[in-house]
Design an enzyme around this catalytic site. Sequence first.
Site, short mmCIF file in Angstrom:
data_model
loop_
_atom_site.label_atom_id
_atom_site.label_comp_id
_atom_site.label_asym_id
_atom_site.label_seq_id
_atom_site.Cartn_x
_atom_site.Cartn_y
_atom_site.Cartn_z
N CYS A 66 61.29 14.39 101.41
CA CYS A 66 61.91 14.45 100.08
C CYS A 66 63.02 13.43 99.84
O CYS A 66 62.90 12.57 98.98
CB CYS A 66 62.53 15.82 99.83
SG CYS A 66 61.37 17.16 100.03
N HIS A 127 68.11 16.89 95.14
CA HIS A 127 68.09 16.68 96.59
C HIS A 127 68.61 15.31 97.03
O HIS A 127 68.17 14.76 98.04
CB HIS A 127 66.67 16.91 97.15
CG HIS A 127 66.68 17.42 98.56
ND1 HIS A 127 65.54 17.70 99.28
CD2 HIS A 127 67.72 17.69 99.41
CE1 HIS A 127 65.87 18.13 100.49
NE2 HIS A 127 67.17 18.13 100.58
#
Length: 557
Positions: A66, A127
Amino acid sequence: ISIIFVKVPMLLLNLNKPNFVLMMVDDLGIGDVGCYGNDTIRTPNIDRLASEGVKLTQHIAAAPLCTPSRSAFITGRYALRSGMGSTGRVQVVLFLAGSGGLPPSETTFAKRLQQQGYTTGLVGKWHLGVNCEYRGDHCHHPNQHGFSYFYGLPFTLFNDCVPGEGRDVLADLQETLEQLTMCQLIVYVPFHRKDHARVHLKNTLLATAVWYVPFILLPTWNCIIMRNQEVIEQPMTVETLPQRLLGEAQNFIKRNADHPFLLFFSLAHIHTPMFKTPAFAGKSRHGRYGDNLEEVDWIIGKITETVDSLGLASNTLMYFASDHGGHLEDSDLQTGQKGGWNGIYKGGKAMGGWEGGIRVPGIFRWPGRLAAGKVVDEPTSLMDLYPTLKYLAKDTQPDRQLDGYNLMPLLEGKAARSEHEFMFHYCGIYLNAVRWHPPGSDSIFKVHFFTPNFSPPGAVGCYDTKVCLCHGEHVTHHTPPLVYDLFHDPSESRPLTPDTEPRFAEILEQTAKAVERHKSTLTNEQMTWSKILWRPWLQPCCGTFPFCGCKEDTAQL
Ligand SMILES: *[C@@H]1O[C@H](CO)[C@@H](O)[C@H](O)[C@H]1NC(C)=O
């Protein structure tokens, strides 16, 4: 008068500027989607985007995880250039109260579009960090990175967000810490003078406490929802999250229908834990994973419907992708279904350079501008979005070094070959593999310098640690490197040798030169341990730290 003078040129400038709706699913595998060959999962809405637009079959994430993949996506550059390459075993932002994140000096496609008069919004997962030095400085926050509106998860969906769903990568880390503390106590205490031992014991206990607090309180610390600069829910209620994210995305489009906008809709799906939305539970043929996937498809359909019903279709470039491949080790105990399916491609999320972790679905739809049903097999990258958006927004200002290319010539069929002759595949800061698409050839050579050691032996995946690691005993280095031709062997099952591949020596030579050129342009400041560690003073919090807690008022939803 001044309003007229300012407004008119702005309006003229904005004429013909398309809207952008970018939809990114988390951990979705290329083999999970109907139009990529899955015949048991129902994804009619995603398939429809492909049949009305252009489908990319070799769309590559810059990293198989990610944080680095998303960093590369929104900056148009390898994560390393932004200091987002990890040096250690943790390759993602692990605590919202870490100091690491996308540096404030970085530029994102949202920032560039903002400068071109666009209204920009991010709904969903970020994130890429929050604070640098103190709580609320929000130096890494989406608002600082060009998104004028943010609603969603500054972190990510995480198993720890739902009690009883187990732990993520942290389980392994927590164990290590526990052992470390024990070791310190056992080794140090008995052999030293009493007063020294007491001071040491105190320090160790203090350090342990500081370390354990974030582990115990993870749902509160990490699973939160923010609207712009404000924490509005802590810990978040996961059950209502899908509806809230969809509603926010739809409202953003509706609010901005009359001027150019960029929406980055970054879904919390299909990362574990799985949602249990009643309308989808038990409906698919692939357990909870399948149910969630069909919910994703429904959500994509709702967004498309919103764009279409507002009459925006012919002026909106819609994009669908995943941040990286499916997470093979993330199995669902109830159904046995793994975290995702990467089709014929080897490996998955966090498996270095193996194709299953980096080749993702990629679809563009723009009726009237892009031919319906077109398929592009050439190598493309998620990093291509940045230059493509800039080009379409008529941004011709100077920029820093990019690793992506404008995709429009390929999408419109004006170019037959991708400009990506070489691509670099990273595992943390380590250059894992290089892809070479030689001019005038169909071949896609991939040269692996090292590969992750799967565990237990014989498995495809690192089931012991839940994600594969990038260094030391966790990898095997190959001299000479492992070479495959993805055009003839997309599953990377038959390594080439000088006997089977006449160009073998040339492949090694060309890729080595490309690596040298690439390396000479990189910086060294990266995501070290110290940037990942939890720091109490950076913890986003509604209420008085450490007593954080609040709920969004969802009565009107
Ligand atoms: C379709 O997706 C499901 C869920 O990931 C997977 O189990 C199945 O093997 C896939 N089928 C094909 C034909 O790829």
